[in-house]
Design a protein around this motif. Structure first.
Motif, short mmCIF file in Angstrom:
data_model
loop_
_atom_site.label_atom_id
_atom_site.label_comp_id
_atom_site.label_asym_id
_atom_site.label_seq_id
_atom_site.Cartn_x
_atom_site.Cartn_y
_atom_site.Cartn_z
N ARG A 151 0.80 -1.26 0.20
CA ARG A 151 0.03 -0.13 -0.07
C ARG A 151 0.99 1.25 -0.08
NH1 ARG A 151 -0.21 -2.37 4.65
NH2 ARG A 151 0.92 -1.27 6.48
N ASN A 152 2.05 1.14 0.63
CA ASN A 152 2.96 2.31 0.68
C ASN A 152 3.60 2.76 -0.60
OD1 ASN A 152 2.21 2.89 3.11
ND2 ASN A 152 4.22 1.91 4.16
N ILE A 196 8.25 -10.13 9.63
CA ILE A 196 8.38 -9.63 11.09
C ILE A 196 7.67 -8.38 11.38
CG2 ILE A 196 9.81 -9.45 13.18
CD1 ILE A 196 11.75 -11.15 11.63
N ASP A 244 1.61 -6.22 5.99
CA ASP A 244 2.80 -5.56 5.65
C ASP A 244 3.50 -6.24 4.55
OD1 ASP A 244 2.48 -3.50 7.14
OD2 ASP A 244 3.30 -4.08 9.02
N GLY A 294 8.70 -2.33 18.69
CA GLY A 294 9.62 -1.88 19.44
C GLY A 294 10.50 -3.07 19.90
N ASP A 309 12.50 -5.23 17.86
CA ASP A 309 13.37 -5.55 16.72
C ASP A 309 14.80 -5.72 17.12
OD1 ASP A 309 11.28 -5.44 14.14
OD2 ASP A 309 11.10 -3.81 15.62
N GLY A 366 9.38 2.26 9.09
CA GLY A 366 8.53 2.46 10.09
C GLY A 366 9.17 1.98 11.36
N ARG A 405 10.91 4.73 13.07
CA ARG A 405 9.95 5.63 13.75
C ARG A 405 9.23 5.23 14.85
NH1 ARG A 405 6.16 5.93 9.99
NH2 ARG A 405 7.43 6.06 8.08
N PRO A 408 -1.83 5.25 5.46
CA PRO A 408 -2.89 4.95 4.97
C PRO A 408 -2.80 4.46 3.49
CG PRO A 408 -3.09 7.28 4.94
CD PRO A 408 -1.54 6.83 5.45
N ARG A 420 -5.12 7.08 1.06
CA ARG A 420 -4.77 8.52 0.71
C ARG A 420 -3.39 8.59 1.06
NH1 ARG A 420 -7.81 8.70 5.58
NH2 ARG A 420 -6.43 8.16 7.04
N HIS A 440 -0.93 10.62 3.43
CA HIS A 440 -1.12 11.32 4.71
C HIS A 440 -2.64 11.66 4.84
CE1 HIS A 440 3.13 12.16 3.04
NE2 HIS A 440 3.04 11.06 3.84
N HIS A 467 5.41 5.41 16.07
CA HIS A 467 4.79 3.95 16.15
C HIS A 467 4.91 3.64 17.48
CE1 HIS A 467 3.76 2.82 12.23
NE2 HIS A 467 4.92 3.22 11.63
N1 LIG Z 1 -0.64 5.11 0.41
C1 LIG Z 1 0.19 5.75 0.97
N2 LIG Z 1 1.57 5.09 0.59
C2 LIG Z 1 2.71 5.90 1.27
C3 LIG Z 1 2.42 7.29 2.04
C4 LIG Z 1 0.82 7.40 2.49
O1 LIG Z 1 0.53 8.41 3.13
N3 LIG Z 1 -0.11 6.65 1.75
N4 LIG Z 1 3.32 7.78 2.76
C5 LIG Z 1 4.77 7.91 2.08
C6 LIG Z 1 5.56 8.13 3.13
S1 LIG Z 1 5.86 9.83 3.39
C7 LIG Z 1 6.65 7.39 3.80
S2 LIG Z 1 7.77 8.02 4.84
C8 LIG Z 1 6.51 5.81 3.56
C9 LIG Z 1 6.47 5.04 4.96
O2 LIG Z 1 6.93 3.90 4.72
P1 LIG Z 1 7.08 2.80 5.93
O3 LIG Z 1 7.74 3.65 7.14
O4 LIG Z 1 7.60 1.67 5.65
O5 LIG Z 1 5.50 2.80 6.59
P2 LIG Z 1 4.70 2.70 7.64
O6 LIG Z 1 3.46 2.11 7.43
O7 LIG Z 1 4.97 3.87 8.91
O8 LIG Z 1 5.54 1.34 8.55
C10 LIG Z 1 5.44 0.01 7.94
C11 LIG Z 1 5.20 -1.03 9.10
O9 LIG Z 1 6.14 -1.08 9.88
C12 LIG Z 1 5.39 -1.71 11.05
N5 LIG Z 1 5.82 -1.46 12.22
C13 LIG Z 1 5.58 -0.49 13.11
N6 LIG Z 1 6.27 -0.51 14.13
C14 LIG Z 1 6.92 -1.58 14.20
C15 LIG Z 1 7.90 -2.17 14.84
O10 LIG Z 1 8.36 -1.60 16.11
N7 LIG Z 1 8.36 -3.37 14.59
C16 LIG Z 1 8.19 -3.97 13.36
N8 LIG Z 1 8.79 -5.01 12.96
N9 LIG Z 1 7.43 -3.41 12.27
C17 LIG Z 1 6.72 -2.21 12.90
C18 LIG Z 1 3.77 -1.48 10.74
O11 LIG Z 1 3.25 -2.64 10.70
C19 LIG Z 1 3.58 -0.58 9.29
O12 LIG Z 1 2.60 -1.12 8.71
O13 LIG Z 1 5.14 5.57 2.96
C20 LIG Z 1 4.94 6.22 1.81
N10 LIG Z 1 3.82 5.67 1.15
#
Ligand SMILES: Nc1nc2c(c(=O)[nH]1)N[C@H]1C(S)=C(S)[C@@H](COP(=O)(O)OP(=O)(O)OC[C@H]3O[C@@H](n4cnc5c(=O)[nH]c(N)nc54)[C@H](O)[C@@H]3O)O[C@H]1N2
Ligand SMILES: Nc1nc2c(c(=O)[nH]1)N[C@H]1C(S)=C(S)[C@@H](COP(=O)(O)OP(=O)(O)OC[C@H]3O[C@@H](n4cnc5c(=O)[nH]c(N)nc54)[C@H](O)[C@@H]3O)O[C@H]1N2
Ligand SMILES: [Mo]
Length: 769
Positions: free
Chosen positions: A188-189, A219, A225, A240, A242, A322, A325, A627, A630, A632, A737
């Motif tokens: 989705r990202n 993991i 994911d 948290g 990992d 993520g 974060r 999400p 959308r 953000h 997170h």
């Molecule tokens: N559709 C869509 N896509 C996007 C965005 C959006 O708003 N919408 N935003 C974009 C932006 S700006 C960014 S920075 C990227 C972000 O990309 P990522 O940082 O990779 O995305 P997140 O969804 O924050 O986190 C990914 C996954 O990390 C997992 N996670 C959270 N905490 C932990 C933890 O402590 N340990 C482990 N193992 N897993 C954990 C969560 O299950 C989460 O689904 O996405 C981009 N893509």
């Protein structure tokens, strides 16, 4: 009959083909050259034509009446005024603050994604303008991967190189046996890439890996994911934890002699110091599989088995953004590198580690061929800055000090805050605290399309044109497509293109010659395109002239290094190609970091338990990732985003056992709460989320009800609950997170969502006098 036209547009989530009828955008579909266009396009028509659109300049009522504290920011109504009045007021405020306090009292970090388009980039326009009048205090870093930006240079090298030079998925399909993913790789990202994405390649490239028999271990607290077609083993661990899990794996490697001593000796420094921590020689606690099991929720024998499997395969370790974060997020990055170094496959095709796959749709698939032309921002004579996530801290402690990258700095005294193209009441944590902090400055100015929570906290609000309401071209920061962007419709009401707004303002400040350099928007576009053409020519790419390009279709350029293997040159010859670290090697122990003597980042990767865990904030972990529906908080009131809401609230994923224990059914409205705040959300009961965790997507526009305890958010914004402590005193990064919350069914009378309408507006002429 109204004429119907179809034209191109570009967004961070990809190229769109828009249909316009009677001066309104009625639909935005994908582009024919994109195998998987993003449905986020569907948010555009409803949101740009929505009730929350800002149509006229507006000034906060109490501020305009000279009693700015009478009603707090965020709760006040607005008086609509003419453009002349609004710009006069801004010019006065700028002059006042410059004279009384100096330019460093203008805070215009203005963090945020804004919209695609090389020229009409809100933040660049604002900064260029402010640089002509003596500059501003700025912010460093981002909310995405700040811990990586700060940390990686100490241990391997710049993070941006990590993502640009990430091992390609095609190489993984060919060479890798096992991908172990901390934080997964959420499809989705990958809809999104900063500045735009011409082709969504991720599904095809990952499918090729699956077909080639590459095994994936996810993991992550969320099964989704990784997508189903990857057939990943889902092995959730406590959020948290990992670093603890990786330490357990490292302990198995060391105690079974599976580490690559030659690699550690030739390519790394400081393994011995780390090994003393790992075995308990220092700090007294050996990081055995049993120790790791207690922190992660894994069985010790599963840790042993995974470590042996990793040592026996060509193994790629990935750490999602993520994961950094989170509280002490730097440590998981460092530990990922350390673990990969022990396996000894860094720089080999399909082995080693990567940080950041999944942060955007291009990483591991594509890299930009050359630098696109850009609007120069000029020079900022002011040197005071904050790490971006210290906004509340700065506002609350003018002149106070903070530590960053091992040095002490001072907060500026921010008297005037200006935001263009970002929404801190989306992106920052602990929003009730930010609401208090934003009361401090004398003046807050916001440019936006819609009445976001940030716009509602402004004194002066400027309505701006959206990407679909101006000519431009799109070209992503890590993409290979050049996309003509057409002005599809006029901006509604009195909304204006930001370049024109700043041109008028610079005339009031007597800096229009510097700001415009005698060009209008069209002349700038041609100028920036000419720069792009020239850069292309240097790379052997012949680009058409502006008119032919802008009337034509998307131009796609090739990946400059389709067989990229991260750090392969270093592996081949570490003497000739040293890393840009103090030792030229991978720093498993860093003298530099150890020398900073920080309590929360030592000389080697170390485990610190997440903070909320010990603070007793609530019984469930709350994750709040990006999400699917959308980008953000952008266009949250659009059709695609709205279609996923539950009784109008943002969906929160709850495990069936956690739901049953609280009498919650799918589709119920629930209340999440902790010591910091509370919000309503819509229950989605699913076993896709790890038991003990709830997952609330970010980006629902914050809709606080100030008449309820803790100003309960009616809509489901996770930042009503997150803490705004930073990951560490080294990088001061957001740790969104890491939050703990309580959860209950909401049985009260359901409040209306108000944030998708405009705030109270008083019609203007009184303010115009
Ligand atoms: N559709 C869509 N896509 C996007 C965005 C959006 O708003 N919408 N935003 C974009 C932006 S700006 C960014 S920075 C990227 C972000 O990309 P990522 O940082 O990779 O995305 P997140 O969804 O924050 O986190 C990914 C996954 O990390 C997992 N996670 C959270 N905490 C932990 C933890 O402590 N340990 C482990 N193992 N897993 C954990 C969560 O299950 C989460 O689904 O996405 C981009 N893509
Ligand atoms: N709890 C939690 N919080 C998070 C995250 C998380 O995972 N969990 N993720 C974080 C991450 S990775 C990021 S990158 C941030 C994102 O934070 P932001 O980048 O601030 O979020 P956006 O919603 O993209 O905000 C962009 C704003 O710009 C406006 N805009 C669009 N085009 C224009 C234009 O042309 N001119 C002007 N003036 N405005 C325009 C939009 O309407 C919108 O209000 O959020 C962070 N916050
Ligand atoms: Mo981000």
């Amino acid at each position: 009959m109204a004429t119907k036209t179809s034209k191109l547009t570009a967004n961070h989530w990809g190229v769109g083909t828009a249909t316009v009828e009677a001066g309104r955008i009625v639909s935005v579909g994908g582009h024919h050259g994109d195998p998987e266009p993003s449905p986020i396009n569907d948010n555009i028509p409803g949101s740009l034509n929505g009730r929350a659109r800002i149509l006229r300049p507006a000034v906060r009522k109490s501020w305009l009446e000279g009693t700015p504290g009478a009603v707090p920011r965020g709760r006040d109504g607005f008086v609509e005024v003419s453009w002349d009045r609004a710009l006069d007021l801004i010019a006065d405020e700028l002059n006042k603050v410059r004279t009384d306090h100096g330019n460093e009292s203008i805070y215009a970090g203005s963090y945020g994604w804004s919209s695609a388009g090389r020229f009409h980039h809100a933040q660049s326009q604002l900064k260029r303008f402010l640089n002509t009048i003596g500059g501003f205090s700025y912010s460093e870093g981002n909310y995405s991967y700040n811990a990586a930006l700060v940390m990686m240079p100490y241990i391997v090298g710049p993070f941006r190189k990590h993502v640009a030079q990430a091992t390609r998925w095609s190489v993984i399909a060919k060479h890798t046996d096992l991908v172990v993913m901390f934080g997964g790789m959420a499809m989705r990202n990958t809809q999104v890439s900063d500045g735009g994405i011409g082709t969504h390649r991720m599904r095809d490239n990952l499918s090729a890996c699956a077909e080639a028999g590459v095994q994936f271990v996810n993991i992550s607290p969320l099964r989704t994911d990784t997508d189903g077609f990857l057939n990943a083993e889902w092995r959730p661990a406590n959020p948290g934890s990992d670093t603890a899990l990786m330490l357990g794996l490292a302990h198995v490697l060391l105690s079974e002699g599976l580490q690559d001593d030659a690699f550690l000796a030739h390519y790394c420094v400081g393994f011995d110091r780390f090994a003393e921590y790992l075995t308990g020689k220092t700090e007294g606690v050996p990081k055995t599989p049993d120790w790791a099991a207690a922190h992660t929720g894994w069985q010790a024998e599963d840790i042993v088995n995974l470590a042996r499997r990793m040592a026996a395969s060509r193994c790629m370790i990935t750490v999602a953004a993520g994961v950094q974060r989170t509280d002490y997020g730097e440590q998981a990055l460092w530990m990922g590198v350390t673990l990969a170094a022990m396996l000894g496959q860094i720089g080999l095709p399909g082995g080693g580690y990567t940080v950041g796959y999944g942060v955007n749709g291009n990483i591991g698939n594509m890299e930009r061929l050359f630098r696109w032309g850009t609007l120069p921002q000029g020079k900022n004579p002011v040197s005071s800055f904050i790490p971006v996530a210290m906004i509340s801290e700065m506002l609350m402690n003018p002149g106070g000090s903070f530590t960053y990258r091992g040095r002490k700095h001072q907060f500026p005294d921010a008297r005037l805050v200006w935001w263009a193209g970002g929404n801190p009441f989306h992106h920052h944590q602990n929003l009730t605290r930010l609401h208090d902090a934003i009361q401090k400055p004398d003046t807050v100015i916001v440019n936006d399309i819609s009445w976001t929570a940030m716009a509602r906290h402004a004194d002066i609000v400027l309505p701006v044109a959206a990407a679909q309401e101006r000519d431009d071209f799109g070209a992503g920061k890590s993409d290979n497509a050049l996309v003509p962007m057409h002005k599809l419709v006029d901006p509604p009401g009195e909304a204006r293109v930001e370049y024109e707004i700043f041109s008028d303002l610079s005339a009031r400040m007597d800096t229009d010659t510097q700001f415009t350099e005698g060009r209008n928007a069209d002349a700038w576009l041609r100028h920036i395109w000419t720069q792009t053409q020239a850069a292309g020519a240097k790379s052997g790419i012949d680009l058409p002239d502006w008119d032919a390009f802008h009337q034509g279709d998307v131009i796609k350029l090739p990946d400059p290094s389709p067989d990229q293997v991260f750090l392969s040159e270093f592996r081949v010859d570490p003497e000739a190609n040293p890393l840009p670290t103090p030792s030229g090697r991978i720093e498993i122990f860093s003298e530099t970091l150890a020398g900073f003597d920080l309590p929360d980042c030592k000389g080697h990767a170390s485990y610190f338990p997440p903070r909320d865990l010990t603070a007793g904030e609530g019984e469930l972990f709350m994750l709040s990732g990006q999400p699917k529906t959308r980008l953000h908080s952008q266009l949250d009131n659009g059709a695609y985003s709205m279609s996923f809401k539950v009784q109008g609230r943002e969906p929160v994923l709850i495990h069936p056992d956690d739901a049953a224990a609280r009498g919650i059914s799918d589709g119920d409205v629930v209340e999440l709460f902790n010591a910091r705040g509370r919000c309503l959300a819509g229950a989605r009961v699913t076993d896709e989320v790890f038991e003990g965790c709830v997952f609330l997507w970010t980006g629902a526009w914050w809709d606080p009800d100030f008449d309820t305890p803790q100003s309960r958010d009616r809509h489901g914004n996770p930042n009503a609950l997150t803490h705004d402590l930073r990951t560490s005193s080294l990088s001061q990064s957001p740790a969104s997170h890491s939050a703990r919350v309580c959860l209950r069914r909401f049985d009260g009378e359901l409040p209306e969502i108000t944030v998708h309408d405009s705030p109270v507006l008083y019609s203007g002429t009184s303010g115009d006098a």
